[in-house]
Design an enzyme around this catalytic site. Structure first.
Site, PDB file in Angstrom:
ATOM      1  N   LYS A 125       0.831  -1.197   0.000  1.00 28.36           N
ATOM      2  CA  LYS A 125       0.000   0.000   0.000  1.00 28.36           C
ATOM      3  C   LYS A 125       0.877   1.263   0.000  1.00 28.36           C
ATOM      4  CE  LYS A 125      -4.047  -2.255   1.040  1.00 28.36           C
ATOM      5  NZ  LYS A 125      -3.558  -3.641   0.996  1.00 28.36           N
ATOM      6  N   LYS A 160      -8.845   1.503   4.205  1.00 27.17           N
ATOM      7  CA  LYS A 160      -8.348   0.129   4.237  1.00 27.17           C
ATOM      8  C   LYS A 160      -7.111   0.023   5.118  1.00 27.17           C
ATOM      9  CE  LYS A 160      -6.566   0.964  -0.455  1.00 27.17           C
ATOM     10  NZ  LYS A 160      -6.575   0.461  -1.853  1.00 27.17           N
ATOM     11  N   ARG A 210      -5.857  -5.358 -12.828  1.00 27.40           N
ATOM     12  CA  ARG A 210      -4.519  -5.824 -12.471  1.00 27.40           C
ATOM     13  C   ARG A 210      -3.646  -5.802 -13.732  1.00 27.40           C
ATOM     14  NH1 ARG A 210      -2.070  -9.031  -8.793  1.00 27.40           N
ATOM     15  NH2 ARG A 210      -2.915  -7.428  -7.398  1.00 27.40           N
ATOM     16  N   ARG A 225     -11.149  -6.817 -12.418  1.00 28.78           N
ATOM     17  CA  ARG A 225     -11.895  -7.535 -11.381  1.00 28.78           C
ATOM     18  C   ARG A 225     -13.104  -6.677 -11.020  1.00 28.78           C
ATOM     19  NH1 ARG A 225      -6.510  -7.818  -8.015  1.00 28.78           N
ATOM     20  NH2 ARG A 225      -6.553  -5.726  -8.901  1.00 28.78           N
ATOM     21  N   ARG A 233     -16.034  -3.965  -3.530  1.00 27.52           N
ATOM     22  CA  ARG A 233     -14.713  -4.520  -3.794  1.00 27.52           C
ATOM     23  C   ARG A 233     -14.725  -5.386  -5.045  1.00 27.52           C
ATOM     24  NH1 ARG A 233     -13.981  -7.558   1.756  1.00 27.52           N
ATOM     25  NH2 ARG A 233     -16.086  -8.144   1.107  1.00 27.52           N
ATOM     26  N   ASP A 273      -2.382  -2.247  -9.516  1.00 32.25           N
ATOM     27  CA  ASP A 273      -3.839  -2.199  -9.486  1.00 32.25           C
ATOM     28  C   ASP A 273      -4.267  -0.807  -9.907  1.00 32.25           C
ATOM     29  OD1 ASP A 273      -3.869  -4.785  -8.612  1.00 32.25           O
ATOM     30  OD2 ASP A 273      -4.319  -4.310  -6.519  1.00 32.25           O
ATOM     31  N   GLU A 281      -2.752   0.494  -5.919  1.00 33.24           N
ATOM     32  CA  GLU A 281      -1.814  -0.306  -5.143  1.00 33.24           C
ATOM     33  C   GLU A 281      -0.683  -0.780  -6.052  1.00 33.24           C
ATOM     34  OE1 GLU A 281      -3.307  -3.547  -2.802  1.00 33.24           O
ATOM     35  OE2 GLU A 281      -4.943  -2.369  -1.928  1.00 33.24           O
ATOM     36  N   ASN A 283       1.646  -4.082  -6.053  1.00 34.41           N
ATOM     37  CA  ASN A 283       1.813  -5.390  -5.425  1.00 34.41           C
ATOM     38  C   ASN A 283       3.134  -6.009  -5.847  1.00 34.41           C
ATOM     39  OD1 ASN A 283      -1.089  -6.024  -4.228  1.00 34.41           O
ATOM     40  ND2 ASN A 283      -1.365  -5.011  -6.197  1.00 34.41           N
TER      41      ASN A 283
END
Length: 314
Positions: A125, A160, A210, A225, A233, A273, A281, A283
């Site tokens: 994050k 979050k 993604r 997604r 979400r 993301d 984000e 990752n």
């Protein structure tokens, strides 16, 4: 080439969608040898190299009984051609310690991907904050007052935890501020826990995308997604629907600006993301979606990864 995967227990793999399994399958297809261990199997005794209790494996070609162990024993990480760190989050103390052991193995000659120091330096994050020009308005704080001020400014926000994964602990608070106090208490623990707050992006209805950055290059397809029903979400673990899509020109421009910067730091594989054209984000621990993209588009993501791994080792 001998490749050691540091990962979650092999028995826990959902092989129909697991990206680490897809990497292994492509490596074996090319004739490379596979081995696996878990972070808890790493060991460093003073004056000796870092070792792990390693299982040498061969893939069977099945999705259920998908591997067989050909040998098990303690081996030095430096004796492998590549060590691929694929432990899933959370990024907790044990993950942190594992990166230190892996970094010592690097000093002894091991080649580790992603680079352990880069894993530590890019919490999934917080790493976003360096690239604020590509992100939505974002705040990281322990202060309930700062969160309330951010909500007053942006009206519709997402909150979050910094150590969540798979959509865990994500909340949306709209302009009416309903339940903001309770959510702050849940995530903030009286000022003891940092919280990430972002302006809500309505483009989430089209999916939380993604993007995969591999060896400093951007894969040509993404997995959007898409939230289902009343869910905010899009994470697959939270019931989102994964739809593979071609990379848009706008998303490509952002990803291509970030990819070489991250690759130069030792991040062979990164999952960006994006919602709309904003990065939410970065990752780096164990980015996924290889199989979903390959199954829906035919683009061979595992081959792109192994190409990059082979090139890095050369």
């Amino acid at each position: 080439m001998n490749v050691l995967f540091v990962a979650d227990p092999l028995a826990s793999f959902k092989t129909y969608k697991d990206s680490t399994f897809a990497m292994m399958r492509e490596l074996q297809r090319r004739g490379h040898a596979l081995a696996a261990c878990e972070p808890q199997h790493l060991q460093w005794q003073g004056g000796e190299p870092v070792t792990a209790l390693v299982r040498r494996i061969e893939l069977t070609g099945a999705l259920d009984d998908w591997y067989r162990v050909t040998h098990q024993g303690r081996e030095a990480l430096k004796d492998f051609d590549a060590v691929v760190m694929r432990k899933d989050p959370p990024f907790d103390s044990e993950f942190f310690y594992a990166t230190h052991l892996l970094e010592q193995a690097e000093r002894e000659g091991a080649r580790v991907f992603n680079k352990p120091a880069a894993l530590r330096d890019h919490p999934e994050k917080l790493a976003l904050m360096e690239f604020a020009q590509y992100a939505p308005p974002t705040l990281v704080t322990r202060s309930p007052e700062a969160i309330r001020h951010f909500h007053a400014e942006h009206k519709d926000i997402i909150l979050k935890p910094l150590d969540g994964m798979g959509g865990m602990g994500i909340f949306r608070v709209g302009p009416d501020g309903m339940n903001l106090g309770s959510i702050i208490e849940t995530l903030n623990h009286g000022g003891h826990t940092s919280v990430m707050v972002q302006r809500y992006l309505p483009e989430i209805v089209d999916g939380d995308k993604r993007l995969l950055l591999i060896g400093g290059k951007v894969a040509p397809f993404v997995l959007a997604r898409i939230p289902q029903g009343s869910e905010v979400r899009g994470n697959l673990a939270a019931g989102g629907k994964g739809v593979a899509q071609p990379l848009t020109d706008d998303n490509r421009a952002v990803a291509e600006a970030m990819a070489p910067v991250l690759a130069a730091r030792g991040l062979l594989l990164v999952g960006l993301d994006m919602i709309g054209n904003r990065v939410t984000e970065i990752n780096v621990t164990s980015p996924t979606c290889f199989q979903e993209i390959q199954q829906q588009t035919g683009f061979d993501v595992p081959a792109m990864f192994v190409d990059a791994l082979e090139a890095a080792l050369r």
